[in-house]
Design an enzyme around this catalytic site. Structure first.
Site, PDB file in Angstrom:
ATOM      1  N   TYR A 104       0.996  -1.064   0.022  1.00 12.45           N
ATOM      2  CA  TYR A 104      -0.193  -0.164   0.109  1.00 12.45           C
ATOM      3  C   TYR A 104       0.949   0.658  -0.347  1.00 12.45           C
ATOM      4  O   TYR A 104       1.655   1.542   0.739  1.00 12.45           O
ATOM      5  CB  TYR A 104      -0.301   0.319   1.273  1.00 12.45           C
ATOM      6  CG  TYR A 104      -1.752   0.842   1.379  1.00 12.45           C
ATOM      7  CD1 TYR A 104      -2.736   1.751   0.488  1.00 12.45           C
ATOM      8  CD2 TYR A 104      -1.734   1.945   2.068  1.00 12.45           C
ATOM      9  CE1 TYR A 104      -3.303   3.327   1.163  1.00 12.45           C
ATOM     10  CE2 TYR A 104      -1.830   3.680   2.241  1.00 12.45           C
ATOM     11  CZ  TYR A 104      -3.505   4.182   1.571  1.00 12.45           C
ATOM     12  OH  TYR A 104      -3.628   5.058   1.892  1.00 12.45           O
ATOM     13  N   HIS A 149      -3.912  16.281  -1.914  1.00 12.59           N
ATOM     14  CA  HIS A 149      -4.458  15.909  -0.547  1.00 12.59           C
ATOM     15  C   HIS A 149      -4.183  17.863  -0.325  1.00 12.59           C
ATOM     16  O   HIS A 149      -4.906  18.079   1.176  1.00 12.59           O
ATOM     17  CB  HIS A 149      -3.120  15.846   0.150  1.00 12.59           C
ATOM     18  CG  HIS A 149      -4.575  13.737  -0.484  1.00 12.59           C
ATOM     19  ND1 HIS A 149      -3.746  13.324  -1.663  1.00 12.59           N
ATOM     20  CD2 HIS A 149      -4.890  12.307   0.494  1.00 12.59           C
ATOM     21  CE1 HIS A 149      -4.194  12.374  -1.333  1.00 12.59           C
ATOM     22  NE2 HIS A 149      -4.543  11.845   0.036  1.00 12.59           N
ATOM     23  N   ASN A 162       0.750  11.782   5.706  1.00 14.46           N
ATOM     24  CA  ASN A 162       0.785   9.976   7.274  1.00 14.46           C
ATOM     25  C   ASN A 162       1.166  11.383   8.698  1.00 14.46           C
ATOM     26  O   ASN A 162       1.946  10.516   8.784  1.00 14.46           O
ATOM     27  CB  ASN A 162       0.342   9.037   6.532  1.00 14.46           C
ATOM     28  CG  ASN A 162      -0.218   7.957   6.472  1.00 14.46           C
ATOM     29  OD1 ASN A 162      -1.696   8.539   6.903  1.00 14.46           O
ATOM     30  ND2 ASN A 162      -0.366   7.582   4.988  1.00 14.46           N
ATOM     31  N   TYR A 188     -16.710  29.088  47.579  1.00 16.50           N
ATOM     32  CA  TYR A 188     -15.986  27.775  47.032  1.00 16.50           C
ATOM     33  C   TYR A 188     -14.740  28.261  46.099  1.00 16.50           C
ATOM     34  O   TYR A 188     -13.777  27.245  45.787  1.00 16.50           O
ATOM     35  CB  TYR A 188     -16.505  26.696  46.095  1.00 16.50           C
ATOM     36  CG  TYR A 188     -17.738  26.085  46.985  1.00 16.50           C
ATOM     37  CD1 TYR A 188     -17.627  26.070  48.282  1.00 16.50           C
ATOM     38  CD2 TYR A 188     -18.878  24.883  46.321  1.00 16.50           C
ATOM     39  CE1 TYR A 188     -19.000  25.105  48.789  1.00 16.50           C
ATOM     40  CE2 TYR A 188     -18.781  24.238  46.845  1.00 16.50           C
ATOM     41  CZ  TYR A 188     -19.621  24.113  48.272  1.00 16.50           C
ATOM     42  OH  TYR A 188     -20.160  23.500  49.064  1.00 16.50           O
ATOM     43  N   ARG A 248     -12.339  28.482  48.828  1.00 14.23           N
ATOM     44  CA  ARG A 248     -11.114  27.402  49.686  1.00 14.23           C
ATOM     45  C   ARG A 248     -11.521  26.105  48.964  1.00 14.23           C
ATOM     46  O   ARG A 248     -10.821  25.667  49.360  1.00 14.23           O
ATOM     47  CB  ARG A 248     -12.915  27.377  50.384  1.00 14.23           C
ATOM     48  CG  ARG A 248     -13.042  26.062  51.453  1.00 14.23           C
ATOM     49  CD  ARG A 248     -13.936  25.927  52.319  1.00 14.23           C
ATOM     50  NE  ARG A 248     -15.086  26.547  52.412  1.00 14.23           N
ATOM     51  CZ  ARG A 248     -16.470  25.914  51.971  1.00 14.23           C
ATOM     52  NH1 ARG A 248     -16.200  24.571  52.715  1.00 14.23           N
ATOM     53  NH2 ARG A 248     -17.547  26.424  51.696  1.00 14.23           N
ATOM     54  N   PHE A 308      -1.678   6.280  12.270  1.00 11.66           N
ATOM     55  CA  PHE A 308      -2.104   7.706  11.949  1.00 11.66           C
ATOM     56  C   PHE A 308      -3.229   8.051  12.601  1.00 11.66           C
ATOM     57  O   PHE A 308      -3.253   9.613  12.628  1.00 11.66           O
ATOM     58  CB  PHE A 308      -2.273   7.758  10.344  1.00 11.66           C
ATOM     59  CG  PHE A 308      -2.989   6.886  10.098  1.00 11.66           C
ATOM     60  CD1 PHE A 308      -4.446   7.139   9.944  1.00 11.66           C
ATOM     61  CD2 PHE A 308      -2.575   5.708   9.170  1.00 11.66           C
ATOM     62  CE1 PHE A 308      -5.569   5.542   9.922  1.00 11.66           C
ATOM     63  CE2 PHE A 308      -3.622   4.322   9.074  1.00 11.66           C
ATOM     64  CZ  PHE A 308      -4.453   4.709   8.782  1.00 11.66           C
ATOM     65  N   GLU A 314     -11.476   4.872   5.134  1.00  7.34           N
ATOM     66  CA  GLU A 314     -11.556   5.827   6.829  1.00  7.34           C
ATOM     67  C   GLU A 314     -12.911   6.346   7.445  1.00  7.34           C
ATOM     68  O   GLU A 314     -13.043   7.155   7.513  1.00  7.34           O
ATOM     69  CB  GLU A 314     -10.395   7.037   6.418  1.00  7.34           C
ATOM     70  CG  GLU A 314      -8.960   6.714   5.314  1.00  7.34           C
ATOM     71  CD  GLU A 314      -8.411   8.026   4.751  1.00  7.34           C
ATOM     72  OE1 GLU A 314      -9.386   8.830   4.893  1.00  7.34           O
ATOM     73  OE2 GLU A 314      -7.397   7.422   4.049  1.00  7.34           O
TER      74      GLU A 314
END
Length: 526
Positions: A58, A88, A200, A284, A287, A332, A417
């Protein structure tokens, strides 16, 4: 640039958030060691052999994502790598901060230098050149879902390797072609798998996490100090910070904060003045500082520890183990950091929430000697009333930003994906929350300093007195209304520049505090 303190060996050295920031700021020089170069060469040979034999792997001789079954010829494997960077590069939105882009380069170099990615030395050396010469790629902020690596931002990050994209160089945004002319450079001829190895990975998420660790640590440290000053201004009790209490519920963050605040209040005349007062307990927001600040400290520590694992990991795909084993896995995927970032985001927001409550408390006029709205002549003057409107708005905005990004997932890549982390969105969001918290803390610092003034001529401990004096050199005591936005901007500068942390660390008492606090090494370094 300051003198280089030391070297960091990519691939061999143990990278932390602090070291990554030091490299980015030129305080440490990163180098690729001889041993790492051998590993890089060996991994590269494995890839070349795969191409020669034609065995399908791949991303080396197949297409990407849903095209993983499409075989690519030996002649086209190089074209494939250049194409993937271009196809991309689909990021949108404002560019991320230049330092975060530089951190991405640093983190990617660390991962590639481990020698499991099949990258070439030539490509590694060019990435290192960009770091050393502050030629930092312009990376859009939106477009990553944080699972198949941060594909879009990493693609933009490495467009300059092939002569495309833009960079920030000498404080100016220029085209890569212009950068090449200035420095007599040529584009890199990417070999098989190199493009995929570059894009990646989780470096966009991790770089944001590095900044979250740094900036949240600053907020946590300053919140303790500012909270202690507010305790003095409102004459709160020191008893909620006693070790005897917290040993009965020994969360690390709680013990650290309680010890720290107690030390800040040590030697205070203000504390001694009301030691026998008839008030039973404080609200609070005063404290419970150890419990609330401490819980956020624990969240910060969790992110820091997970981030260090990530910074020293290999997160691309496929992974080249050796000649016999290449694994297409999921290193990844950003989920390990995505969930921790969301936790840290909530932790940051809570620091802002309790800070806003202390500001409101200071305005009520219920503390002896401190006037309502922190001003004597009110009616004609509104005093500090409206400053709390701003902190309320910021705290409320943060609550809306605290929805965990990691709880969402949208399938991509035609279902290949089908589960993504959204850690990239969580990282950007966490930094927005922290920036709002910085503003809230700045306003609390001004408010606490105003309340502190009404305790004079009594003195606090040496650290808080010194910090109050510093604030007064920048923002004067307010006897009547003025444009408080100007004061707030000065307060924000103090917080962003970590001025009160520097003052505290320069004080002998605080140095002693660091030694006395059992868990200081956990919470004071990154």
């Amino acid at each position: 640039m300051s003198d280089i303190l030391s070297h960091f060996q990519f691939g061999e050295g143990y990278l932390t958030a602090g070291k990554a920031i030091q490299i980015a700021r030129g305080e440490i020089k990163g180098i690729i060691s001889k041993n790492s170069r051998e590993k890089i060469k060996n991994s590269r040979k494995v890839v070349e052999n795969i191409v020669e034999t034609g065995h399908p792997v791949y991303g080396i001789n197949t297409g990407f994502g849903p095209l993983c079954t499409t075989m690519i010829s030996k002649e086209e494997t190089k074209i494939l790598q250049s194409n993937i960077l271009q196809s991309h590069s689909v990021g949108v939105g404002e560019p991320i901060d230049t330092e975060i882009s530089k951190l991405m380069l640093i983190l990617k170099l660390q991962s590639l230098a481990k020698g499991y990615s099949g990258i070439s030395e030539t490509t590694m050396d060019r990435i290192l050149w960009h770091i050393d010469n502050d030629a930092i790629p312009v990376v859009p902020s939106q477009g990553s879902v944080g699972a198949s690596g941060d594909l879009a931002p990493l693609s933009h990050l490495f467009l300059p390797l092939i002569g495309l994209g833009k960079v920030i160089y000498k404080n100016k945004e220029i085209n890569t072609s212009e950068l090449f002319k200035i420095n007599s450079l040529e584009s890199i001829d990417l070999g098989p798998k190199e493009g995929l190895a570059l894009i990646n990975g989780t470096q966009f998420i991790a770089a944001h996490a590095v900044k979250v660790v740094e900036k949240l640590h600053s907020c946590l440290s300053q919140a303790d100090i500012i909270g202690a000053m507010m305790i003095e201004g409102l004459q709160g009790s020191v008893k909620p910070f006693y070790n005897e209490l917290h040993e009965l519920r020994p969360f690390k963050g709680t013990i650290h904060v309680a010890s720290r605040v107690k030390s800040l209040l040590k030697g205070s005349e203000i504390m001694e003045d009301h030691i026998d007062c008839d008030r039973v307990q404080d609200p609070y927001s005063l404290r419970c500082i150890p419990q609330v600040h401490g819980a956020s400290r624990n969240a910060w520590l969790h992110l820091k520890e997970l981030l260090e694992v990530e910074l020293n990991s290999v997160t691309d795909n496929p992974i080249i183990i050796d000649e016999e084993l290449t694994i297409s896995g999921g290193n990844f995927h950003g989920q390990p950091l995505a969930m921790a970032i969301d936790y840290a985001c909530i932790a940051a927001s809570e620091i802002g929430n309790i800070s806003d409550r202390r500001i409101y408390l200071a305005l009520e006029g219920n503390s002896p000697g401190v006037p309502k709205l922190l001003m004597d002549d009110t009616g004609i003057n509104s005093g500090y009333m409206i400053l709390q409107y701003t902190t309320a708005a910021l705290a409320s905005e943060n609550k809306g930003l605290c929805f965990p990004s990691s709880a969402d997932s949208i399938p991509t890549s035609l279902g290949q994906e089908d589960h993504v982390s959204m850690g990239s969105i969580g990282g950007r969001k966490a930094l927005r929350v922290i920036e709002n918290v910085e503003k809230i803390l700045a306003i609390e610092l001004l408010t606490a300093a105003q309340a502190f003034e009404y305790r004079k001529p009594m003195k606090s401990g040496p650290i808080l007195d010194k910090i109050h004096q510093m604030v007064r050199t920048k923002v004067t005591f307010a006897e009547k209304d003025r444009v408080f936005a100007d004061d707030i901007e000065k307060g924000i500068d103090i917080v962003k520049n970590k001025t009160i942390i520097t003052l505290a660390n320069d004080t002998t008492l605080d140095k002693k505090l660091s030694l006395e606090t059992k868990f200081s090494s956990l919470f004071e370094s990154y």
